[in-house]
Design a protein around this motif. Sequence first.
Motif, mmCIF file in Angstrom:
data_model
loop_
_atom_site.group_PDB
_atom_site.id
_atom_site.type_symbol
_atom_site.label_atom_id
_atom_site.label_comp_id
_atom_site.label_asym_id
_atom_site.label_seq_id
_atom_site.Cartn_x
_atom_site.Cartn_y
_atom_site.Cartn_z
ATOM 1 N N HIS A 68 2.040 4.361 -10.032
ATOM 2 C CA HIS A 68 0.793 5.038 -8.286
ATOM 3 C C HIS A 68 1.703 5.327 -7.586
ATOM 4 N N ARG A 69 1.668 6.719 -6.630
ATOM 5 C CA ARG A 69 2.297 7.388 -6.116
ATOM 6 C C ARG A 69 1.157 7.589 -4.622
ATOM 7 N N VAL A 70 1.302 7.990 -3.659
ATOM 8 C CA VAL A 70 0.658 8.497 -2.391
ATOM 9 C C VAL A 70 0.911 9.839 -2.359
ATOM 10 N N ASP A 71 -0.714 10.505 -1.973
ATOM 11 C CA ASP A 71 -0.704 12.524 -1.894
ATOM 12 C C ASP A 71 -0.983 12.413 -1.201
ATOM 13 N N TRP A 72 0.669 12.872 -0.432
ATOM 14 C CA TRP A 72 0.421 12.758 1.638
ATOM 15 C C TRP A 72 -0.136 13.736 2.175
ATOM 16 N N ALA B 155 -8.176 8.099 5.470
ATOM 17 C CA ALA B 155 -8.275 9.069 4.440
ATOM 18 C C ALA B 155 -10.216 9.667 4.261
ATOM 19 N N ARG B 156 -10.338 11.157 3.615
ATOM 20 C CA ARG B 156 -11.291 11.522 3.429
ATOM 21 C C ARG B 156 -11.398 11.550 1.925
ATOM 22 N N GLU B 157 -10.526 11.202 1.064
ATOM 23 C CA GLU B 157 -10.174 11.367 -0.084
ATOM 24 C C GLU B 157 -9.109 10.013 -0.115
ATOM 25 N N HIS B 158 -9.418 8.896 -1.647
ATOM 26 C CA HIS B 158 -8.282 8.098 -2.096
ATOM 27 C C HIS B 158 -6.765 8.509 -1.831
ATOM 28 N N PRO B 159 -5.850 7.961 -0.566
ATOM 29 C CA PRO B 159 -4.774 8.545 -1.033
ATOM 30 C C PRO B 159 -3.731 8.619 -2.494
ATOM 31 N N ILE B 160 -3.664 7.319 -2.945
ATOM 32 C CA ILE B 160 -3.299 7.012 -3.891
ATOM 33 C C ILE B 160 -3.249 7.561 -5.408
ATOM 34 N N LYS B 161 -2.727 7.926 -5.782
ATOM 35 C CA LYS B 161 -2.907 8.337 -6.651
ATOM 36 C C LYS B 161 -2.426 7.397 -8.415
ATOM 37 N N ASN C 188 0.753 -0.727 -0.293
ATOM 38 C CA ASN C 188 0.045 0.278 0.226
ATOM 39 C C ASN C 188 0.977 1.232 -0.270
ATOM 40 N N HIS C 189 2.249 1.191 -0.872
ATOM 41 C CA HIS C 189 2.866 2.299 -0.633
ATOM 42 C C HIS C 189 3.117 3.182 0.144
ATOM 43 N N GLY C 190 3.638 2.246 1.383
ATOM 44 C CA GLY C 190 4.165 2.306 2.980
ATOM 45 C C GLY C 190 2.765 3.220 4.032
ATOM 46 N N LEU C 191 1.578 2.785 3.487
ATOM 47 C CA LEU C 191 0.529 3.687 4.459
ATOM 48 C C LEU C 191 0.108 2.583 5.265
ATOM 49 N N ARG C 192 0.077 3.358 5.802
ATOM 50 C CA ARG C 192 -0.758 1.781 7.275
ATOM 51 C C ARG C 192 -2.084 2.394 6.903
ATOM 52 N N THR C 193 -2.745 0.775 7.588
ATOM 53 C CA THR C 193 -4.444 0.378 7.362
ATOM 54 C C THR C 193 -5.407 1.924 7.747
ATOM 55 N N ILE C 194 -4.596 2.462 9.384
ATOM 56 C CA ILE C 194 -5.943 3.186 9.541
ATOM 57 C C ILE C 194 -5.656 4.256 8.370
ATOM 58 N N GLU C 195 -4.258 4.604 8.176
ATOM 59 C CA GLU C 195 -4.559 6.109 7.548
ATOM 60 C C GLU C 195 -5.253 5.912 6.708
ATOM 61 N N TYR C 196 -4.947 4.400 5.625
ATOM 62 C CA TYR C 196 -6.293 4.678 4.291
ATOM 63 C C TYR C 196 -7.792 4.595 4.902
#
Length: 197
Positions: A136-140, A124-130, A113-121
Amino acid sequence: MAPIDHRVSPKLRHIPLCPPRASVPREGLFLALWQQFAEQRPEEWQYIFRTTGPVRQRAASVAASFMVYMGCNLGHAFTHNAERIAKSGAFSCTEDAYLAAWTMENKRLHFVNHGLRTIEYMLAREHPIKVEFSRHRVDWKLVPDVSMEDVDIVESMVAWWCSHTARWMRDAVEAQIKAIEATERLALSAASAAQGE
């Protein structure tokens, strides 16, 4: 020191931080059952949470977001893994097995998951992986700052997820999913038969 007020505000709205996806019916079904439970049994709902402060709107939204997440494939996989660990006998109680499964699920791995913790995903109010240029990249900027209150609420939900009420919800959702799938198969069969005439 003044005692902590653990009363639940009657104005709490049990809405997730990000709405369930129409393309993933379990997300909406779990959320609907959770909202029904929270609104009809507020005292029982309140006692789920193990936190140091009052249960506020943020907590209600975090709990609802947990329920939506449990409806996605990753939430389903988490539940399966937690049940497997509980049945292994490695822990003296089911709740500890679920919390151990959550610890493994929520760890940060740079290749998952590109280094995201499950709780962060999950929060998130909007899907953070673009997706950009087939990568694919994380929009931090979209990754939420997770507070200790958020952690408390999610861990409380994980512990509750092995309860009889949560198991009933899971059984009810699976029955609804089977009914939806049967209806879809009937519709496809009827359409196929109509084309064959």
